[in-house]
Design an enzyme around this catalytic site. Structure first.
Site, PDB file in Angstrom:
ATOM      1  N   TYR A 153     -11.378  46.930  62.741  1.00 19.71           N
ATOM      2  CA  TYR A 153     -12.284  46.365  61.620  1.00 19.71           C
ATOM      3  C   TYR A 153     -13.807  46.135  61.809  1.00 19.71           C
ATOM      4  O   TYR A 153     -14.565  45.961  60.948  1.00 19.71           O
ATOM      5  CB  TYR A 153     -11.653  44.909  61.367  1.00 19.71           C
ATOM      6  N   SER A 165     -20.332  46.344  49.084  1.00 19.74           N
ATOM      7  CA  SER A 165     -20.788  45.225  48.231  1.00 19.74           C
ATOM      8  C   SER A 165     -22.125  45.104  47.816  1.00 19.74           C
ATOM      9  O   SER A 165     -22.216  44.063  46.686  1.00 19.74           O
ATOM     10  CB  SER A 165     -20.010  43.795  48.686  1.00 19.74           C
ATOM     11  N   THR A 183      -7.335  42.961  51.596  1.00 21.16           N
ATOM     12  CA  THR A 183      -7.984  44.286  51.276  1.00 21.16           C
ATOM     13  C   THR A 183      -7.717  44.738  49.906  1.00 21.16           C
ATOM     14  O   THR A 183      -8.927  45.210  49.344  1.00 21.16           O
ATOM     15  CB  THR A 183      -7.261  45.431  52.519  1.00 21.16           C
ATOM     16  N   HIS A 207     -14.637  63.128  71.539  1.00 18.74           N
ATOM     17  CA  HIS A 207     -15.195  62.951  70.322  1.00 18.74           C
ATOM     18  C   HIS A 207     -14.813  61.495  69.872  1.00 18.74           C
ATOM     19  O   HIS A 207     -15.855  60.772  69.242  1.00 18.74           O
ATOM     20  CB  HIS A 207     -14.316  64.027  69.438  1.00 18.74           C
ATOM     21  N   ASP A 215     -37.855  37.702  62.160  1.00 18.45           N
ATOM     22  CA  ASP A 215     -37.365  38.593  63.206  1.00 18.45           C
ATOM     23  C   ASP A 215     -35.991  38.309  63.410  1.00 18.45           C
ATOM     24  O   ASP A 215     -35.371  37.251  62.869  1.00 18.45           O
ATOM     25  CB  ASP A 215     -38.325  38.807  64.375  1.00 18.45           C
ATOM     26  N   ARG A 223      -0.479  65.364  67.601  1.00 18.40           N
ATOM     27  CA  ARG A 223      -2.108  65.154  67.719  1.00 18.40           C
ATOM     28  C   ARG A 223      -2.038  65.509  69.247  1.00 18.40           C
ATOM     29  O   ARG A 223      -1.222  65.409  70.032  1.00 18.40           O
ATOM     30  CB  ARG A 223      -2.353  63.729  67.586  1.00 18.40           C
ATOM     31  N   HIS A 235       1.391  47.055  65.835  1.00 15.97           N
ATOM     32  CA  HIS A 235       1.909  48.169  65.174  1.00 15.97           C
ATOM     33  C   HIS A 235       1.226  49.601  65.620  1.00 15.97           C
ATOM     34  O   HIS A 235       1.609  50.474  65.038  1.00 15.97           O
ATOM     35  CB  HIS A 235       1.493  48.091  63.865  1.00 15.97           C
ATOM     36  N   HIS A 236       0.363  49.432  66.720  1.00 14.45           N
ATOM     37  CA  HIS A 236       0.046  50.884  67.093  1.00 14.45           C
ATOM     38  C   HIS A 236       1.022  51.293  68.216  1.00 14.45           C
ATOM     39  O   HIS A 236       0.811  52.505  68.769  1.00 14.45           O
ATOM     40  CB  HIS A 236      -1.291  50.524  67.886  1.00 14.45           C
ATOM     41  N   HIS A 258      -7.465  46.741  67.493  1.00 18.58           N
ATOM     42  CA  HIS A 258      -7.330  46.484  66.245  1.00 18.58           C
ATOM     43  C   HIS A 258      -8.349  45.643  65.403  1.00 18.58           C
ATOM     44  O   HIS A 258      -8.977  46.147  64.753  1.00 18.58           O
ATOM     45  CB  HIS A 258      -5.759  45.859  65.776  1.00 18.58           C
ATOM     46  N   LYS A 312     -10.424  43.121  47.857  1.00 15.63           N
ATOM     47  CA  LYS A 312     -11.679  43.780  47.681  1.00 15.63           C
ATOM     48  C   LYS A 312     -11.879  44.963  46.690  1.00 15.63           C
ATOM     49  O   LYS A 312     -12.648  45.070  46.008  1.00 15.63           O
ATOM     50  CB  LYS A 312     -11.886  44.187  49.238  1.00 15.63           C
ATOM     51  N   TRP A 349      -8.782  58.579  73.980  1.00 13.98           N
ATOM     52  CA  TRP A 349      -9.884  57.568  74.290  1.00 13.98           C
ATOM     53  C   TRP A 349      -9.191  56.207  74.507  1.00 13.98           C
ATOM     54  O   TRP A 349      -9.893  55.182  74.879  1.00 13.98           O
ATOM     55  CB  TRP A 349     -10.505  57.391  72.718  1.00 13.98           C
ATOM     56  N   SER A 351     -23.738  45.639  75.682  1.00 11.40           N
ATOM     57  CA  SER A 351     -24.797  46.016  74.787  1.00 11.40           C
ATOM     58  C   SER A 351     -24.237  45.150  73.245  1.00 11.40           C
ATOM     59  O   SER A 351     -24.888  44.689  72.609  1.00 11.40           O
ATOM     60  CB  SER A 351     -24.671  47.469  74.662  1.00 11.40           C
ATOM     61  N   SER A 352     -22.783  45.355  72.955  1.00 12.57           N
ATOM     62  CA  SER A 352     -22.271  44.930  71.786  1.00 12.57           C
ATOM     63  C   SER A 352     -22.391  43.357  71.775  1.00 12.57           C
ATOM     64  O   SER A 352     -22.369  42.970  70.785  1.00 12.57           O
ATOM     65  CB  SER A 352     -20.776  45.546  71.400  1.00 12.57           C
ATOM     66  N   GLU A 409     -11.249  46.091  66.854  1.00  6.10           N
ATOM     67  CA  GLU A 409     -12.467  47.149  66.866  1.00  6.10           C
ATOM     68  C   GLU A 409     -12.393  47.996  65.660  1.00  6.10           C
ATOM     69  O   GLU A 409     -13.462  48.333  65.127  1.00  6.10           O
ATOM     70  CB  GLU A 409     -11.921  47.987  68.309  1.00  6.10           C
TER      71      GLU A 409
END
Lengths: 283, 546
Positions: free
Chosen positions: B265, B276, B336, B82, B111, B458, B310-311, B261, B339, B147, B177-178, B263
């Site tokens: 963002y 925006s 943040t 998932h 293009d 979890r 922090h993870h 991290h 924003k 994951w 790809s990315s 990722e």
């Protein structure tokens, strides 16, 4: 000389999907091989062949379009952006393995030799480098010395950087003889480097007991130098294509993106080697 | 029906200018940024439902305590897949699809800069997802170690079976790809922009994608390197993550989160860009604090590289590391907050209307802020020891992904579909979709905060009975949310096929032409646009920065 003033936008592309299919087939074959399937290698080779056909086809198409003047100045700038950021992504990829080496030597190996880890798990382990860890994974080995083949290889790659620049000067001065000679010298030095590295690996495996499985020293040593060696091969193949195109009269002083891209790549490989020589061999 | 005829008539006029190819080959060989954008968006929508179906399996199993429907290994496969499908198959590709459609339109480019590579990056994505999906049908099932693919768990036969090399190569393909997509976006923004448009005239969506593209190129190779070491540790006897050989499994966590991290963002910055873009149009005001939005985006991107641990507060880091990562993480709240206040100030005293895209945007501002606050709670290292690996973190990141990234992707769909197709969507069903989603997403995820604080871990298929009530409520919310998304699918198909039949104007939304170049083009947008760059660019969106 570019004759096209508008930005060239191709309208139908068949190579990308062929290349993708090739790469996917190759990786699926490799994964099957790793899982012990006997048809894995065959699938892998089929994928590789498709991928190589794509490379030849796509680059031939690009070279022909470039030589027929379809790319204006702006297209060239896009290609330069592309190559520059591709090399940046490669730098990051190598940084991961340099970072791994740093973390291992400065943090994780010292942690194994101190405090509760040492007392409770491996009392006899003393922090050293090179090491194959407290479990002596892979058995006794002899570390690789910097002086000898690695130092010779450093000189070879540095020289190849010079010959590459000499070839570029030839291209800019419309001296095709110098261009081709410089490029051939660069390619030859590149393959010489790879040959010496192969000898080094052979010695490591047969005489020094140093393998990819020699604990974390063997892991980082072969991962870093191996990926680098692979990049030298790729760079040398790219330069060989540039030699071939030069001999067919391609490239002009104001339009030679393929040469520039190959040269950037070569210098990048060169700089990575200097990092390897210092951090893997010397220190 | 008349709208369809109109569209065909319109296309006939444009045929002299390289119309699309006929048939299936058009989609396989296309180099057109609009076609590729459509491919990305439709593929992402498909993956959204695939990943969503997996979430339904998870919520069904957790509806009551005990093991009802699936065995624990398959349950763990579902949580793992998932996440991978939603992150790499749905959210990221959807934003790349929006970038493909919108960036050339917004900056006046004919293009993308590298159209052939653009095609390849889409097909590499499909190849990567195919490899990943193939593991579902393998002996031993799909990866079920989470994951994040942490060693040593993920290297043990019980956790991966035959899936591991396929999952790893899938990551490689998705990374390629990315990176190709990101390189294309950077080259397009720098090299294809209309000369009249300065960097500080660019719409925020373009700015956020420029910065996101940089993040992608800087971290996808890191993930590739990490999983390559997993592969060699498993199959080629290396000891990177094996303490007996001098390695360290914690190293994998450091490398993974150095990728991970930034990722997260990568998934949120383009979300900010969409918000925006939409909020000023429906507030009928220029975006408040354009320049500060650009700088805040840059700051968030920079900070994303220096907060990764922090993870992993509970992994056993030295105290200095805990403190550094705690304070550095808290700093993220500053840009943040800039924003959130800017969006609020944009709406302040605006002549607001509440069409579906605006409803989703307002819900985004409110609910994303809540997700941000729970992030702040967990940034406090000593408190995180209580929250770590519980449903609290699950609630936190789902608040920042579902009512943020996913909601703004929906909003972007409602906002731009009329422009792309020339047809108006059904506003009534759109609003129904919004209210069902906004209410059910809170029923789904809000109780998970309580579960987490009470200590429910979890990634488990069964739980102690004291967690039963909130789990049942959460699952009911999940089922309503999942079913509501079928409305979105209906709306997308209906709008493409003609929608309300109402012919939309070029601006689509009132005075949108002041806000962006794309609204000065005809509706539907012709197959080729901006073969000559525009000479004047709208500056309404940057009014207060000049």
């Amino acid at each position: 000389m570019s004759t096209n003033t508008a930005y060239y936008i191709p309208h139908k592309a068949t190579w990308p999907v062929i290349g993708t299919a090739g790469l996917m087939t190759m990786l699926a074959g490799f994964a099957n091989y790793l899982n012990g399937s006997s048809i894995g290698p065959t699938i892998m080779i089929i994928g590789l062949v498709i991928f190589v056909i794509m490379l030849v086809g796509w680059f031939t198409l690009q070279a022909n379009e470039s030589e027929s003047g379809m790319y204006n100045h702006e297209v060239g700038i896009s290609y330069r952006h592309g190559m520059m950021w591709f090399i940046f992504s490669e730098i990051v990829f190598f940084a991961v393995f340099f970072g791994t080496l740093w973390y291992t030597r400065n943090l994780s190996v010292p942690w194994l030799g101190e405090g509760a880890t040492k007392e409770l798990l491996w009392p006899s382990f003393e922090t050293t480098w090179p090491t194959n860890g407290p479990g002596k994974v892979g058995g006794d080995f002899e570390p690789m010395s910097a002086w000898g083949l690695p130092f010779l290889n450093t000189l070879i790659l540095l020289t190849s950087g010079v010959t590459c620049t000499w070839a570029h000067h030839g291209l800019l001065a419309k001296n095709r003889d110098q261009l081709i000679k410089g490029l051939i010298a660069t390619v030859a030095l590149g393959f010489l480097f790879v040959t010496f590295q192969a000898i080094e690996y052979h010695d490591a495996y047969t005489e020094m007991g140093l393998t990819l499985g020699s604990g974390v020293y063997g892991s980082t040593f072969f991962m870093l130098t191996g990926f680098h060696g692979f990049h030298v091969c790729v760079g040398a193949i790219i330069l060989s294509v540039v030699v071939f195109r030069s001999s067919k009269g391609h490239f002009k002083p104001e339009n030679h993106f393929a040469f520039e891209a190959a040269a950037w790549y070569w210098h990048f490989v060169d700089v990575v080697w200097l990092g390897l020589f210092v951090f893997v061999y010397l220190i | 029906m008349s709208a369809v005829v109109d569209e065909q008539g319109h296309h006939a006029d444009d045929h002299h200018d390289h119309g699309p190819e006929k048939g299936l080959l058009r989609w396989i060989t296309t180099t057109n940024h609009k076609d590729i954008g459509t491919l990305y968006l439709l593929f992402a929508l498909l993956m959204f439902f695939v990943g969503g179906a997996m979430a339904m399996v998870i919520r069904a199993e957790l509806f009551e305590p005990g093991l009802q429907f699936v065995d624990p290994a398959f349950f763990n496969s579902m949580t793992t897949m998932h996440a991978l499908v939603m992150v790499f198959g749905a959210v990221m590709p959807a934003f790349v699809g929006l970038a493909n459609w919108q960036i050339p339109l917004m900056i006046g480019a004919a293009d993308m800069a590298l159209p052939r590579m653009n095609n390849m990056s889409f097909w590499m994505l499909v190849a990567g997802v195919l490899l990943l999906a193939s593991t579902l049908f393998m002996e031993g099932g799909a990866p079920n170690g989470g994951w994040t693919l942490y060693p040593p768990l993920v290297l043990q036969p019980i956790t991966v079976g035959k899936a591991l090399p396929f999952a790893i190569f899938s990551v490689h393909l998705l990374g390629i790809s990315s990176i190709m997509g990101a390189i294309n976006i950077i080259a397009t923004i720098f090299n294809m922009r209309a000369p009249a448009m300065k960097m500080m005239d660019m719409p925020l969506f373009v700015w956020t994608w420029l910065i996101t593209a940089f993040l992608l190129i800087a971290v996808m190779p890191v993930f590739a390197g990490a999983v390559t070491m997993l592969l060699t540790d498993k199959f080629f006897h290396t000891s990177f993550f094996n303490a007996a050989g001098g390695g360290d499994p914690v190293l994998y966590e450091h490398i993974f989160w150095f990728f991970g991290h930034p990722e997260v963002y990568i998934m949120i910055l383009p979300t900010f860009g969409v918000a925006s873009t939409i909020i000023p149009v429906f507030a009928r005001k220029p975006l408040f604090g354009y320049a500060s939005m650009v700088w805040a985006t840059g700051s968030i991107a920079f900070l994303s590289f220096i907060v990764w641990a922090h993870h992993m507060f509970t992994v056993g880091m030295p105290l200095a590391g805990e403190l550094y990562f705690m304070y550095a993480t808290m700093i993220i709240a500053v840009p943040t907050g800039v924003k959130v206040f800017n969006w609020t100030a944009t709406m302040w005293e605006g002549a607001m209307t509440f069409e579906t895209p605006m409803l989703f945007s307002i819900a985004f501002v409110v609910l994303f802020t809540m997700g941000g606050f729970t992030g702040l709670m967990m940034s406090i290292a000593p408190s995180d020891f209580q929250y770590h690996d519980t449903y609290f973190i699950v609630a936190h990141f789902h608040y920042t992904l579902v009512p943020a990234s996913i909601f703004m992707l929906m909003a972007a769909g409602y906002f731009w579909l009329p422009k792309w197709t020339g047809h108006m969507y059904n506003e009534k069903i759109g609003q129904l979709h919004f209210w069902l989603s906004a209410i059910s997403v809170n029923i789904l995820f809000f109780p998970q905060h309580f579960l987490g604080l009470a200590g429910m871990p979890r990634r488990i298929p069964d739980y102690a009975v004291q967690f039963a009530d909130w789990n049942m409520i959460s699952s009911i919310g999940g089922f309503i949310f999942g079913a509501s998304q079928l409305l979105f699918l209906y709306i997308v198909i209906d709008t493409i096929r003609g929608g309300t039949g109402e012919k939309v104007s070029d601006e689509v939304w009132e005075d949108a032409g002041k806000h962006g170049l794309e609204w000065t083009l005809p509706s539907p947008v012709p197959y080729h646009t901006w073969s000559e760059p525009p000479l004047i660019v709208p500056t309404e969106h940057v009014l207060d920065s000049h």
